[in-house]
Design a protein around this motif. Structure first.
Motif, PDB file in Angstrom:
ATOM      1  N   TYR A 168      30.756  80.886 -50.871  1.00  0.00           N
ATOM      2  CA  TYR A 168      31.343  80.352 -49.471  1.00  0.00           C
ATOM      3  C   TYR A 168      30.315  80.883 -48.567  1.00  0.00           C
ATOM      4  O   TYR A 168      29.925  80.606 -47.639  1.00  0.00           O
ATOM      5  CB  TYR A 168      32.598  80.518 -49.319  1.00  0.00           C
ATOM      6  CG  TYR A 168      33.110  79.787 -48.194  1.00  0.00           C
ATOM      7  CD1 TYR A 168      32.767  78.498 -47.855  1.00  0.00           C
ATOM      8  CD2 TYR A 168      33.955  80.508 -47.104  1.00  0.00           C
ATOM      9  CE1 TYR A 168      33.192  77.923 -46.702  1.00  0.00           C
ATOM     10  CE2 TYR A 168      34.515  79.979 -46.056  1.00  0.00           C
ATOM     11  CZ  TYR A 168      34.256  78.684 -45.697  1.00  0.00           C
ATOM     12  OH  TYR A 168      34.716  78.014 -44.879  1.00  0.00           O
ATOM     13  N   ASN A 169      30.011  82.323 -48.853  1.00  0.00           N
ATOM     14  CA  ASN A 169      29.257  83.074 -47.832  1.00  0.00           C
ATOM     15  C   ASN A 169      28.025  82.631 -48.008  1.00  0.00           C
ATOM     16  O   ASN A 169      27.481  82.489 -46.683  1.00  0.00           O
ATOM     17  CB  ASN A 169      29.230  84.559 -48.234  1.00  0.00           C
ATOM     18  CG  ASN A 169      30.643  85.077 -48.065  1.00  0.00           C
ATOM     19  OD1 ASN A 169      31.574  84.743 -47.457  1.00  0.00           O
ATOM     20  ND2 ASN A 169      30.683  86.525 -48.539  1.00  0.00           N
ATOM     21  N   GLN A 170      27.412  82.362 -48.762  1.00  0.00           N
ATOM     22  CA  GLN A 170      25.856  81.692 -49.029  1.00  0.00           C
ATOM     23  C   GLN A 170      25.835  80.392 -48.171  1.00  0.00           C
ATOM     24  O   GLN A 170      24.877  80.050 -47.275  1.00  0.00           O
ATOM     25  CB  GLN A 170      25.632  81.626 -50.557  1.00  0.00           C
ATOM     26  CG  GLN A 170      24.386  81.127 -50.534  1.00  0.00           C
ATOM     27  CD  GLN A 170      23.928  80.520 -52.281  1.00  0.00           C
ATOM     28  OE1 GLN A 170      24.909  80.623 -53.023  1.00  0.00           O
ATOM     29  NE2 GLN A 170      22.842  80.339 -52.470  1.00  0.00           N
ATOM     30  N   PHE A 171      26.954  79.582 -48.398  1.00  0.00           N
ATOM     31  CA  PHE A 171      26.679  78.398 -47.895  1.00  0.00           C
ATOM     32  C   PHE A 171      26.985  78.530 -46.193  1.00  0.00           C
ATOM     33  O   PHE A 171      26.087  77.642 -45.539  1.00  0.00           O
ATOM     34  CB  PHE A 171      28.142  77.437 -48.166  1.00  0.00           C
ATOM     35  CG  PHE A 171      28.416  76.178 -47.570  1.00  0.00           C
ATOM     36  CD1 PHE A 171      27.651  74.915 -47.804  1.00  0.00           C
ATOM     37  CD2 PHE A 171      29.425  76.028 -46.714  1.00  0.00           C
ATOM     38  CE1 PHE A 171      27.904  73.963 -47.152  1.00  0.00           C
ATOM     39  CE2 PHE A 171      29.758  74.922 -46.120  1.00  0.00           C
ATOM     40  CZ  PHE A 171      28.918  73.698 -46.286  1.00  0.00           C
ATOM     41  N   ARG A 172      27.802  79.427 -45.732  1.00  0.00           N
ATOM     42  CA  ARG A 172      28.125  79.431 -44.388  1.00  0.00           C
ATOM     43  C   ARG A 172      26.798  79.993 -43.554  1.00  0.00           C
ATOM     44  O   ARG A 172      26.628  79.637 -42.553  1.00  0.00           O
ATOM     45  CB  ARG A 172      29.425  80.406 -44.089  1.00  0.00           C
ATOM     46  CG  ARG A 172      30.565  79.989 -44.570  1.00  0.00           C
ATOM     47  CD  ARG A 172      31.434  78.790 -43.576  1.00  0.00           C
ATOM     48  NE  ARG A 172      31.635  79.597 -42.345  1.00  0.00           N
ATOM     49  CZ  ARG A 172      32.247  78.934 -41.314  1.00  0.00           C
ATOM     50  NH1 ARG A 172      32.394  77.740 -41.404  1.00  0.00           N
ATOM     51  NH2 ARG A 172      32.398  79.392 -40.199  1.00  0.00           N
ATOM     52  N   LYS A 173      26.167  81.001 -44.179  1.00  0.00           N
ATOM     53  CA  LYS A 173      24.850  81.523 -43.961  1.00  0.00           C
ATOM     54  C   LYS A 173      23.746  80.645 -43.672  1.00  0.00           C
ATOM     55  O   LYS A 173      23.072  80.634 -42.577  1.00  0.00           O
ATOM     56  CB  LYS A 173      24.490  82.905 -44.671  1.00  0.00           C
ATOM     57  CG  LYS A 173      25.533  84.002 -44.422  1.00  0.00           C
ATOM     58  CD  LYS A 173      25.184  85.197 -45.385  1.00  0.00           C
ATOM     59  CE  LYS A 173      25.765  86.465 -45.248  1.00  0.00           C
ATOM     60  NZ  LYS A 173      25.739  87.459 -46.254  1.00  0.00           N
ATOM     61  N   GLY A 204      24.023  78.689 -40.753  1.00  0.00           N
ATOM     62  CA  GLY A 204      24.075  79.731 -39.480  1.00  0.00           C
ATOM     63  C   GLY A 204      25.442  79.791 -38.806  1.00  0.00           C
ATOM     64  O   GLY A 204      25.590  80.074 -37.625  1.00  0.00           O
ATOM     65  N   LEU A 205      26.354  79.782 -39.667  1.00  0.00           N
ATOM     66  CA  LEU A 205      27.761  79.858 -39.272  1.00  0.00           C
ATOM     67  C   LEU A 205      28.281  81.316 -39.888  1.00  0.00           C
ATOM     68  O   LEU A 205      27.877  81.845 -40.738  1.00  0.00           O
ATOM     69  CB  LEU A 205      28.550  78.941 -39.990  1.00  0.00           C
ATOM     70  CG  LEU A 205      28.455  77.423 -39.524  1.00  0.00           C
ATOM     71  CD1 LEU A 205      29.143  76.533 -40.547  1.00  0.00           C
ATOM     72  CD2 LEU A 205      28.409  76.935 -38.329  1.00  0.00           C
ATOM     73  N   PRO A 206      29.124  81.934 -38.886  1.00  0.00           N
ATOM     74  CA  PRO A 206      29.799  83.287 -39.461  1.00  0.00           C
ATOM     75  C   PRO A 206      30.529  83.149 -40.689  1.00  0.00           C
ATOM     76  O   PRO A 206      31.079  81.906 -41.151  1.00  0.00           O
ATOM     77  CB  PRO A 206      30.836  83.386 -38.163  1.00  0.00           C
ATOM     78  CG  PRO A 206      31.140  82.212 -37.972  1.00  0.00           C
ATOM     79  CD  PRO A 206      29.876  81.276 -37.885  1.00  0.00           C
ATOM     80  N   ASP A 263      39.959  79.757 -46.432  1.00  0.00           N
ATOM     81  CA  ASP A 263      40.016  79.015 -45.146  1.00  0.00           C
ATOM     82  C   ASP A 263      39.040  77.586 -45.152  1.00  0.00           C
ATOM     83  O   ASP A 263      38.575  77.001 -44.121  1.00  0.00           O
ATOM     84  CB  ASP A 263      39.483  79.661 -43.889  1.00  0.00           C
ATOM     85  CG  ASP A 263      40.697  80.802 -43.299  1.00  0.00           C
ATOM     86  OD1 ASP A 263      41.801  80.540 -43.683  1.00  0.00           O
ATOM     87  OD2 ASP A 263      40.427  81.954 -43.005  1.00  0.00           O
ATOM     88  N   ILE A 264      38.461  77.622 -46.243  1.00  0.00           N
ATOM     89  CA  ILE A 264      37.325  76.472 -46.616  1.00  0.00           C
ATOM     90  C   ILE A 264      38.085  75.318 -46.278  1.00  0.00           C
ATOM     91  O   ILE A 264      39.498  75.099 -46.487  1.00  0.00           O
ATOM     92  CB  ILE A 264      36.940  76.425 -48.106  1.00  0.00           C
ATOM     93  CG1 ILE A 264      35.708  75.637 -48.119  1.00  0.00           C
ATOM     94  CG2 ILE A 264      38.053  76.182 -49.001  1.00  0.00           C
ATOM     95  CD1 ILE A 264      34.911  75.798 -49.470  1.00  0.00           C
ATOM     96  N   THR A 265      37.314  74.150 -45.784  1.00  0.00           N
ATOM     97  CA  THR A 265      37.609  72.961 -45.443  1.00  0.00           C
ATOM     98  C   THR A 265      37.537  72.095 -46.458  1.00  0.00           C
ATOM     99  O   THR A 265      36.652  72.232 -47.326  1.00  0.00           O
ATOM    100  CB  THR A 265      37.065  72.320 -44.017  1.00  0.00           C
ATOM    101  OG1 THR A 265      35.832  72.243 -44.299  1.00  0.00           O
ATOM    102  CG2 THR A 265      37.347  73.210 -42.990  1.00  0.00           C
ATOM    103  N   PRO A 266      37.974  70.726 -46.563  1.00  0.00           N
ATOM    104  CA  PRO A 266      37.736  69.992 -47.602  1.00  0.00           C
ATOM    105  C   PRO A 266      36.467  69.514 -47.660  1.00  0.00           C
ATOM    106  O   PRO A 266      35.793  69.217 -48.744  1.00  0.00           O
ATOM    107  CB  PRO A 266      38.765  68.839 -47.391  1.00  0.00           C
ATOM    108  CG  PRO A 266      40.290  69.298 -46.772  1.00  0.00           C
ATOM    109  CD  PRO A 266      39.377  70.541 -45.961  1.00  0.00           C
ATOM    110  N   ASP A 267      35.776  69.144 -46.549  1.00  0.00           N
ATOM    111  CA  ASP A 267      34.284  68.840 -46.485  1.00  0.00           C
ATOM    112  C   ASP A 267      33.641  69.690 -46.947  1.00  0.00           C
ATOM    113  O   ASP A 267      32.652  69.356 -47.462  1.00  0.00           O
ATOM    114  CB  ASP A 267      34.070  68.289 -44.970  1.00  0.00           C
ATOM    115  CG  ASP A 267      34.778  67.031 -44.470  1.00  0.00           C
ATOM    116  OD1 ASP A 267      35.118  66.352 -45.528  1.00  0.00           O
ATOM    117  OD2 ASP A 267      34.830  66.774 -43.286  1.00  0.00           O
ATOM    118  N   GLU A 268      33.675  71.089 -46.389  1.00  0.00           N
ATOM    119  CA  GLU A 268      32.884  72.102 -46.833  1.00  0.00           C
ATOM    120  C   GLU A 268      32.898  72.142 -48.568  1.00  0.00           C
ATOM    121  O   GLU A 268      31.867  72.470 -49.363  1.00  0.00           O
ATOM    122  CB  GLU A 268      33.284  73.433 -46.433  1.00  0.00           C
ATOM    123  CG  GLU A 268      33.112  73.609 -44.850  1.00  0.00           C
ATOM    124  CD  GLU A 268      33.429  74.888 -44.437  1.00  0.00           C
ATOM    125  OE1 GLU A 268      32.659  75.507 -43.551  1.00  0.00           O
ATOM    126  OE2 GLU A 268      34.554  75.387 -44.648  1.00  0.00           O
TER     127      GLU A 268
END
Length: 314
Positions: free
Chosen positions: A40-45, A48-50, A56-61
């Protein structure tokens, strides 16, 4: 080869990965719906997201991560229907490299029986692996071999006593559904929502408890013919008996009691030598079996012929 199978495949993966988990014995660590915190960290980074808590992951994520990091990576959309879900589920639970090896080795299991040329086992699903999968007539046999190899590795993990029951059920359920979708030798109807022809549309399903990650890195150590508590104990006892027998040998003939003791020590030395040889044989065989299940090269055999090279077992 049906790209539309992603939706029903994900729905079924979430039947086993449908919860939040932070079990200290789970090598995946903090997890939500099968997505670990590191992923999840890899995906958010990358977006460009914190970074934030995976819980707290969303269904779309979640859907985007499964599509990009698992379904696409294992080229599920290029694999035959049924096998796509089978490989996808394994990729989620044990990583894309391990899923690729299971697929390649399963394909080789079937190709060996039909006299076809074997494909390389390199842990990456490339064009050659995809072609071999789509050339296979009996997809049920491939899925069966894949599931057997998957279960074999899981049984060699240190966490099998804790998570084995759930893993075993998961592999069995994935195998059954995959073979039903494949419509091969198993006489089962294709479940509703799975695409085996372009004119059908997928439907989603619900979720259930999570399943811990099953990683090869969490495997139990291979038994050593010359190491470990058992081998050490046998070696120490045998050495001690040999030393005592040698030291007391000059006194042989001085007393019937002493002679009986010396004879007993000789017999004990022979027994310990036989036990040591039997243990070495068992350890060699066990190490070879575990290495095959884990897809690694076993250590060189002690007191026997050399082991197969790593590439033959990868």
């Amino acid at each position: 080869m049906v790209a539309q199978n992603f939706a029903p495949s994900l729905a079924c993966v979430l039947v086993h990965e449908g919860g939040k988990d932070d079990d200290p014995q789970d090598p995946g660590g903090r997890t939500a719906y099968g997505v670990i915190q590191r992923r999840y960290n890899q995906f958010r980074k990358a977006k460009g997201l914190p970074v934030r808590d995976v819980w707290d992951i969303t269904p779309d994520e979640r859907t985007e991560i499964y599509k990009a990091y698992y379904w696409d990576v294992c080229r599920a959309a290029d694999l035959p229907a049924g096998l796509d879900y089978c490989v996808f589920d394994a990729c989620v639970n044990s990583g894309d490299g391990q899923a690729a090896k299971w697929l390649q080795r399963a394909l080789n299991d079937v190709r060996t029986k039909t006299g076809q040329q074997l494909i390389p086992v390199d842990g990456r699903i490339g064009d050659g692996t995809v072609q071999a999968a789509n050339e296979t007539d009996d997809m049920d046999a491939v899925i069966g071999a894949f599931s057997g190899r998957r279960l074999g590795m899981l049984q060699e993990l240190k966490t099998w006593p804790r998570f084995g029951k759930g893993w075993g059920r998961r592999v069995a359920e994935v195998k059954k559904l995959s073979q039903a979708v494949a419509r091969g030798s198993v006489p089962a109807p294709t479940p509703a929502g799975w695409v085996t022809a372009p004119d059908k549309a997928p439907v989603a399903a619900g979720g259930a408890p999570t399943s811990p990650k099953a990683l090869q890195s969490d495997a139990k150590p291979l038994p050593s013919p010359t190491g470990g508590v058992v081998a050490s104990g046998i070696g120490t006892a045998s050495s001690g008996v040999s030393t005592i027998t040698t030291t007391a040998a000059p006194a042989q003939g001085m007393s019937p009691t002493l002679d009986a003791v010396l004879q007993g020590l000789v017999v004990l030395g022979i027994v310990l030598a036989l036990v040591g040889a039997a243990y070495a044989w068992w350890a060699n065989q066990k190490a070879k079996k575990m290495a095959d299940a884990l897809g690694i090269a076993p250590p060189p055999a002690v007191g026997g012929t050399p082991s197969e090279p790593a590439e033959a077992l990868a």
